[in-house]
Design a protein around this motif. Sequence first.
Motif, mmCIF file in Angstrom:
data_model
loop_
_atom_site.group_PDB
_atom_site.id
_atom_site.type_symbol
_atom_site.label_atom_id
_atom_site.label_comp_id
_atom_site.label_asym_id
_atom_site.label_seq_id
_atom_site.Cartn_x
_atom_site.Cartn_y
_atom_site.Cartn_z
ATOM 1 N N PRO A 279 0.821 -0.765 0.143
ATOM 2 C CA PRO A 279 -0.238 0.254 -0.053
ATOM 3 C C PRO A 279 0.914 0.858 0.473
ATOM 4 O O PRO A 279 1.559 0.830 1.062
ATOM 5 C CB PRO A 279 -0.910 -0.058 1.479
ATOM 6 N N GLY B 191 0.823 6.509 2.392
ATOM 7 C CA GLY B 191 -0.336 6.504 2.479
ATOM 8 C C GLY B 191 -1.150 7.766 3.373
ATOM 9 O O GLY B 191 -2.324 7.655 3.697
ATOM 10 N N TYR C 116 -4.879 8.670 8.177
ATOM 11 C CA TYR C 116 -4.611 7.292 7.841
ATOM 12 C C TYR C 116 -3.178 7.106 7.335
ATOM 13 O O TYR C 116 -2.833 7.756 6.762
ATOM 14 C CB TYR C 116 -5.599 6.717 7.028
ATOM 15 N N THR D 160 -2.661 -1.212 6.400
ATOM 16 C CA THR D 160 -2.655 0.202 6.332
ATOM 17 C C THR D 160 -4.093 0.687 8.225
ATOM 18 O O THR D 160 -4.699 -0.478 8.493
ATOM 19 C CB THR D 160 -4.187 -0.256 4.948
ATOM 20 N N TRP E 259 -9.944 10.210 -8.344
ATOM 21 C CA TRP E 259 -8.399 10.437 -7.727
ATOM 22 C C TRP E 259 -7.352 9.554 -9.234
ATOM 23 O O TRP E 259 -8.169 8.599 -9.684
ATOM 24 C CB TRP E 259 -8.492 8.619 -6.849
ATOM 25 N N SER F 258 -0.228 3.472 5.976
ATOM 26 C CA SER F 258 0.755 2.737 5.904
ATOM 27 C C SER F 258 1.925 2.294 6.251
ATOM 28 O O SER F 258 2.781 3.034 6.010
ATOM 29 C CB SER F 258 0.205 2.146 4.512
ATOM 30 N N GLY G 39 -2.192 7.870 -0.268
ATOM 31 C CA GLY G 39 -3.799 7.543 -0.189
ATOM 32 C C GLY G 39 -4.654 8.819 -0.292
ATOM 33 O O GLY G 39 -3.628 9.843 0.280
ATOM 34 N N SER H 34 -6.527 3.579 -1.045
ATOM 35 C CA SER H 34 -4.904 3.943 -1.667
ATOM 36 C C SER H 34 -4.481 2.773 -2.669
ATOM 37 O O SER H 34 -5.100 1.900 -2.733
ATOM 38 C CB SER H 34 -4.831 2.131 -0.270
ATOM 39 N N ASN H 35 -3.085 2.922 -2.785
ATOM 40 C CA ASN H 35 -2.843 3.056 -4.424
ATOM 41 C C ASN H 35 -1.427 1.349 -3.611
ATOM 42 O O ASN H 35 -1.448 1.506 -2.452
ATOM 43 C CB ASN H 35 -1.925 4.270 -4.803
ATOM 44 N N TYR I 141 -11.655 5.825 2.449
ATOM 45 C CA TYR I 141 -9.751 6.579 1.754
ATOM 46 C C TYR I 141 -9.290 5.118 0.793
ATOM 47 O O TYR I 141 -9.705 4.583 0.622
ATOM 48 C CB TYR I 141 -9.403 5.636 3.217
#
Length: 488
Positions: free
Chosen positions: A103, A426, A437, A467, A194, A439, A106, A120-121, A118
Amino acid sequence: MNPLLKEVERKGWSRRVFLRNLLFSAGSVATASWLTACGGGSGGSGGGRSAGFSSKFRNIGPLLEPNDDGIRLPEGFTSRQLAVFGEPPVPEVDPFFIWHSDPDGGGTFRTDDGGWIYVSNSEARDLTTLRDQDPTGIFRRNLDRDTAALLPPFFGGGVSALRFDALGNLVDAYPCQRGTTTNCSGGATPWGTWINGEEIWDGKMFECSPLRDGGEAVELPCFGRKAHEMVAVDVEHRAIYHTEDIDTDTDRFYRTVWELNDWPEATERPNMDAGKLQVLFVPDGIEAARLGPVAFQWNDAVDDGRAQPDTVDEVDATIFGGNEGVWYLEGMVFFSTKSDDNIWAIDVAGGTIESIYNPENGVIGSPFDLDEEPLSGVDNIAMTLDGEMLVVEDGGFMRCMVLLPDRTTIPLLQLPGSPSLTEVTGIAIAPSGDRIYVSGQRSRPLGIFPPELEPGSLIPTRVAGVTYEIQMPFSVRVDRPMAKPLTA
């Protein structure tokens, strides 16, 4: 010149001190006070400040011993593990959707039911990444991204989402984007989508909806082919700024800019087919910008389908090695460079750039520990409406820090894991302002090897990304966009 800076200079105040206070997070004089004194703060993101504002981060205290999640937090802060690679985050809703590996970047969005999302890539690697590690360059030159992406991935990249109800309960988890690779970071748009990119030599940029069934992701060619990092939208100047991190000898800072007729409504999606790619050029050089404000200009990039690093000698541009995080606030663009751990500020209207954080300029540590190490491996950033900047470290000391106006830093958290194997990623603030948030990209052992084998080991035992949600005992001011479907 930014009208705030013009008033600062008219009153004979220090421009650099002002910019550090724009990054205010714990000083005795807040951004609010500066804006009030300057007669500014009337923009959409400036309302609600008071001259007596003082950041709540100032008194959070030192980090305590690791909690049950292995995280060091200040007193009164708590953590919750939300998602772990290979496990379903909400098994009662979808037992077959498992959280992605690696992760990375974000962001958060409001939802129409009072909750939030939320995103997350996943920076999961495939053969495109192996190609970029080839020191001879033969693999890279003879296997382009489009061909390499068809070969079997290790885990597959993309974007996933965690959805919360109005009470903060995790109620859903789902994919937003698939079929891409090494998705590092990105940025939320005012129109509720996004934007995110691939961090490989000739990576592509994409746009997706944070909603479940919000539409198919689309490619955005107007951002060029490069190792994409973070994104910041500037609706006032009809520009989107974006960073690059692949090679400290070729990394540059970019924007994609639109004419008014191609972006007529500031908070609506522009015509993505019409954006022009440009690169930042500092004629006096980067070392001059470290010492104070110098002029810059935007030059049109060579955008002919080739990877941007292959065009570096064909246009005047300044190298910013490892530029990662970027944020737009009050007419200023802030971005970080990991190669030298600097934070930079661009005055968009005034056409100047300067370094406002340089660890070599006598950093004095945190208020709780004068020996606190300066920022190391500066990566993604997130900011509040009051200019408080959260900075996470790629390696370094595995911290998230709050940057103070006098160049000291407040440690906000420290994640578990060896900096040689993982990083803090993130960073994002919930729309409620009381939750963060973050990660640990590879911060939990898979169980194949005991974690005590990790230090000094050649075997990367901590590879399962985790995460987390961090609950703060106070709220900060943020303004997050409403999540919407993608209507390209």
